[in-house]
Design an enzyme around this catalytic site. Structure first.
Site: not given
Ligand code: VGL
Ligand code: ZN
Length: 195
Positions: A69, A80, A106
């Site tokens: 991602s 992130h 997750k």
């Molecule tokens: C999330 C973008 C990418 C979230 C996780 O926790 O909403 N958003 N990964």
């Molecule tokens: Zn994420």
């Protein structure tokens, strides 16, 4: 009888003040703490006793450093919540409520995006949904980050699994304001109680 639990979605530093900082995130943490306090006071208990009557479950976005991602690996997000980093840690003010067995990770597999915390796994490989069943939960309160992604997907999966879902609107942060408003409207139309 109603049995309630709180699910705190991805209140991790990268979504608060890091690479994917969400709007209203600091405030969402503060409001979440106030919500937890109100549950404690209502029951006249000590802080630590709250977990016996009102379980608090945490989800974490928990990515390997080369997750698909991430932009450098063909995805849409900046890097992130890499496992083991500060950005992947839950906000320090919430740590007193964190229990390992009630923390569900997750997005651990590098090839799969996983916005929903519902299938997240604890360190004993039990899923969030499975633990809520074991706790005889009927009503799930949800807060966290971000409204349009992980909060929404988690709420929808909880609803599909038959739980009554209450979304705490002051306790969520979001990527985009209009996206947040639209996601709230969609969730309300699906039967998720916004409160
Ligand atoms: C999330 C973008 C990418 C979230 C996780 O926790 O909403 N958003 N990964
Ligand atoms: Zn994420």
């Amino acid at each position: 009888m109603n049995n309630s639990a709180l699910v705190i979605v991805d209140m991790q530093y990268d979504f608060i003040d890091g690479s994917l900082a969400c709007r209203n995130s600091e405030n969402a943490v503060k409001e979440t703490l106030k919500f937890i306090d109100r549950q404690t006071k209502g029951q006249g208990g000590e802080d630590h006793e709250i977990l016996d009557t009102f379980p608090i479950l945490f989800t974490r976005d928990h990515h390997p450093a080369d997750h698909s991602s991430f932009k450098e690996y063909g995805g849409i997000w900046p890097s992130h919540c890499v496992a083991g980093t500060h950005g992947g840690s839950i906000h320090k003010d919430l740590l007193p409520y964190v229990r390992e067995e009630l923390t569900f990770d997750k997005g651990c597999d590098k090839t799969t995006e996983q916005y929903s915390g519902f299938d997240g796994l604890n360190n004993a490989e039990q899923s969030l949904g499975e633990i809520l069943e074991l706790l005889d939960t009927t009503d799930v309160y949800v807060c966290g980050l971000a409204t349009e992604y992980c909060v929404r997907n988690t709420c929808e999966d909880l609803m599909k699994a038959g739980f009554k879902v209450h979304l705490l609107k002051d306790c969520i942060g979001y990527v985009d304001h209009q996206g947040h408003i639209d996601a709230l409207a969609t969730m309300a139309s699906e039967g998720i109680v916004i409160e």
